[in-house]
Scaffold this active site. Structure first.
Site, PDB file in Angstrom:
ATOM      1  N   ASP A  14       0.887  -1.162   0.000  1.00  0.00           N
ATOM      2  CA  ASP A  14       0.000   0.000   0.000  1.00  0.00           C
ATOM      3  C   ASP A  14       0.918   1.203   0.000  1.00  0.00           C
ATOM      4  O   ASP A  14       1.600   1.472   0.982  1.00  0.00           O
ATOM      5  CB  ASP A  14      -0.872  -0.055   1.266  1.00  0.00           C
ATOM      6  N   TYR A 228       1.642   1.151  14.906  1.00  0.00           N
ATOM      7  CA  TYR A 228       0.547   0.776  14.019  1.00  0.00           C
ATOM      8  C   TYR A 228       0.690   1.424  12.651  1.00  0.00           C
ATOM      9  O   TYR A 228       0.813   2.632  12.530  1.00  0.00           O
ATOM     10  CB  TYR A 228      -0.813   1.167  14.626  1.00  0.00           C
ATOM     11  N   LYS A 231      -3.105  -2.986   8.555  1.00  0.00           N
ATOM     12  CA  LYS A 231      -3.014  -4.442   8.542  1.00  0.00           C
ATOM     13  C   LYS A 231      -2.169  -4.843   7.340  1.00  0.00           C
ATOM     14  O   LYS A 231      -1.909  -4.054   6.439  1.00  0.00           O
ATOM     15  CB  LYS A 231      -4.408  -5.053   8.492  1.00  0.00           C
TER      16      LYS A 231
HETATM   17  C1  F6R Z   1      -7.224  -0.340   8.201  1.00  0.00           C
HETATM   18  C2  F6R Z   1      -7.043   0.951   7.530  1.00  0.00           C
HETATM   19  C3  F6R Z   1      -8.002   2.044   7.831  1.00  0.00           C
HETATM   20  C4  F6R Z   1      -7.336   3.123   8.665  1.00  0.00           C
HETATM   21  C5  F6R Z   1      -8.338   4.245   9.014  1.00  0.00           C
HETATM   22  C6  F6R Z   1      -7.671   5.378   9.777  1.00  0.00           C
HETATM   23  O1  F6R Z   1      -6.185  -1.217   7.863  1.00  0.00           O
HETATM   24  O2  F6R Z   1      -6.120   1.144   6.783  1.00  0.00           O
HETATM   25  O3  F6R Z   1      -9.158   1.560   8.448  1.00  0.00           O
HETATM   26  O4  F6R Z   1      -6.795   2.583   9.823  1.00  0.00           O
HETATM   27  O5  F6R Z   1      -8.907   4.781   7.849  1.00  0.00           O
HETATM   28  O6  F6R Z   1      -6.609   5.837   9.024  1.00  0.00           O
HETATM   29  P1  F6R Z   1      -5.683   7.050   9.467  1.00  0.00           P
HETATM   30  O7  F6R Z   1      -5.158   6.729  10.831  1.00  0.00           O
HETATM   31  O8  F6R Z   1      -4.614   7.063   8.413  1.00  0.00           O
HETATM   32  O9  F6R Z   1      -6.540   8.289   9.473  1.00  0.00           O
HETATM   33 MG    MG Z   2      -3.947   2.161   3.251  1.00  0.00          MG
HETATM   34 MG    MG Z   3      -4.762  -2.259   2.316  1.00  0.00          MG
END
Ligand code: F6R
Ligand code: MG
Ligand code: MG
Length: 375
Positions: A14, A228, A231
């Site tokens: 990603d 974090y 995933k």
């Molecule tokens: C799960 C994922 C999304 C982000 C969520 C918050 O793997 O990628 O659910 O965790 O959109 O993203 P941020 O912290 O970048 O605002």
């Molecule tokens: Mg992403």
């Molecule tokens: Mg992804």
């Protein structure tokens, strides 16, 4: 003369979402396509995506862990990252954990599944790609494909499958592997792979021929990065037919969506919904977690395909069930078992909140309720 070996390398990352963490911008896919097209190293390739992950599917004759192939994938993702940054795409470069390539892409952020094989007279394979979940998501379907006669009747009636398969299981925390011989050690195996956050199936081998049958990507971004990131959104390669499960036996486990860890903020259990590439863009609560199955016939290293298997209406009811499960789980909001247990959220806000409130926790036996009332 020994038959030539070919290697199938599926490498994914990603490196920027469109929009948010949902999909991949078409210009990024085009850039990846250009990068691989310009290389002389490959026999064939496909660029595709599941949700916000770009997947490079490559064939070559250089074996597994080949530094040049890994560099090609790294450089491709780096080039896409540059473009993603210029477009201000979301989380540009998020899975490239290092500034420079260091010889092997393992441990550097991208997920990777590689399989070296001698092509059989006909070599059907299925490549599974997931978004918004972790490598352990493959445990249950791999068990069904290669060990459960209620799923795979070939285990009972195909003499080439009757002796069973070996499962190589990786302990993601201690970084150790252990091999189980099935069916005799099914119960031992299940003790471990029933806990998919810690143990995941890394590879499966035929006991009849010793050949590789399946291989998955087992990189865990958070364990690598120590914080974090998202995933791992794993991939899985499975060989089919003639001594391996039939294509339909390989696809069958996904007719019942099982619950996997991931979904919103990598912190929720949700149904693993089988979808086509076109349907692979997560929406609701950044999900539900998705799985795409692409079928290829290998022909002297060329990739004939893909067949986008889950585009089939035969999977409509699985999607319906997945959405019903999603409805139910969402009603639980921030409560377990929708939300993951605390240990699984080690890299989110938990450590900070625990630290901030540490002084307010007092010995339960020494703090009668009255003192709380007076406070
Ligand atoms: C799960 C994922 C999304 C982000 C969520 C918050 O793997 O990628 O659910 O965790 O959109 O993203 P941020 O912290 O970048 O605002
Ligand atoms: Mg992403
Ligand atoms: Mg992804």
């Amino acid at each position: 003369m020994a038959k030539p070996k070919i290697t199938l390398s599926a490498i994914k990352a990603d490196i920027g979402g469109f929009v948010g963490h949902s999909g991949v911008h078409p210009q990024l896919l085009a850039r990846a396509e250009e990068c691989l097209q310009a290389s002389k190293l490959l026999l064939d390739f496909r660029v595709t995506h599941v949700g916000d992950d770009i997947n490079l599917i490559m064939t070559h004759d250089r074996g597994e862990d080949c530094p040049e192939i890994h560099r090609l994938a790294w450089d491709t993702f780096a080039s896409c990252t540059e473009l993603a940054r210029s477009m201000k795409l979301y989380g540009a470069g998020q899975d490239l954990l290092a500034d420079a390539f260091s010889g092997n892409i393992r441990g550097m952020g991208p997920g990777i599944a590689e399989m070296e094989l001698v092509e059989r007279p006909s070599e059907p394979i299925v490549l599974f790609m997931a978004d918004k979940t972790e490598p352990g998501a493959w445990n249950l379907p791999l068990y069904k494909m290669f060990a459960d006669p209620f799923n795979t009747i070939g285990l009972v009636i195909d003499p080439k499958m009757h002796s069973g398969f070996r499962f190589e299981v990786l302990d993601l925390v201690e970084h150790k592997t252990v091999v189980f011989s099935l069916p005799e050690e099914i119960y031992d195996l299940l003790v471990f792979i029933g806990a998919p956050g810690r143990y995941c199936v890394r590879a499966v081998y035929s006991k009849e021929t010793g050949e590789i049958a399946a291989v998955s990507s087992t990189q865990r971004l958070n364990l690598m990065a120590g914080r974090y990131i998202g995933k791992d959104d794993p991939v899985l390669i499975v060989r089919c037919q003639s001594g391996f499960p039939a294509v339909g036996e390989v696809l069958e486990p996904f007719a019942t969506p099982h619950l996997v860890a991931g979904w919103m903020r990598g912190s929720h259990h949700g149904p693993f919904m089988p979808v086509s590439v076109a349907q692979s863009t997560p929406t609701r609560f950044d999900g539900p977690p998705r799985v795409v199955a692409l079928g290829f016939q290998l022909c002297d290293g060329k990739l004939l395909g893909p067949q986008d298997f889950f585009a089939d209406p035969a999977y409509d009811r699985a999607r319906l069930l997945a959405n019903e499960l999603a409805d139910y789980l969402r009603r639980l909001g921030p409560f377990e078992p929708h939300r993951l247990p605390l240990e699984e959220m080690e890299y989110t806000t938990l450590p900070e909140v625990r630290k901030r409130l540490s002084g307010r926790f007092v010995d339960a036996d020494r703090a009668p309720l009255r003192s709380v009332a007076k406070a």
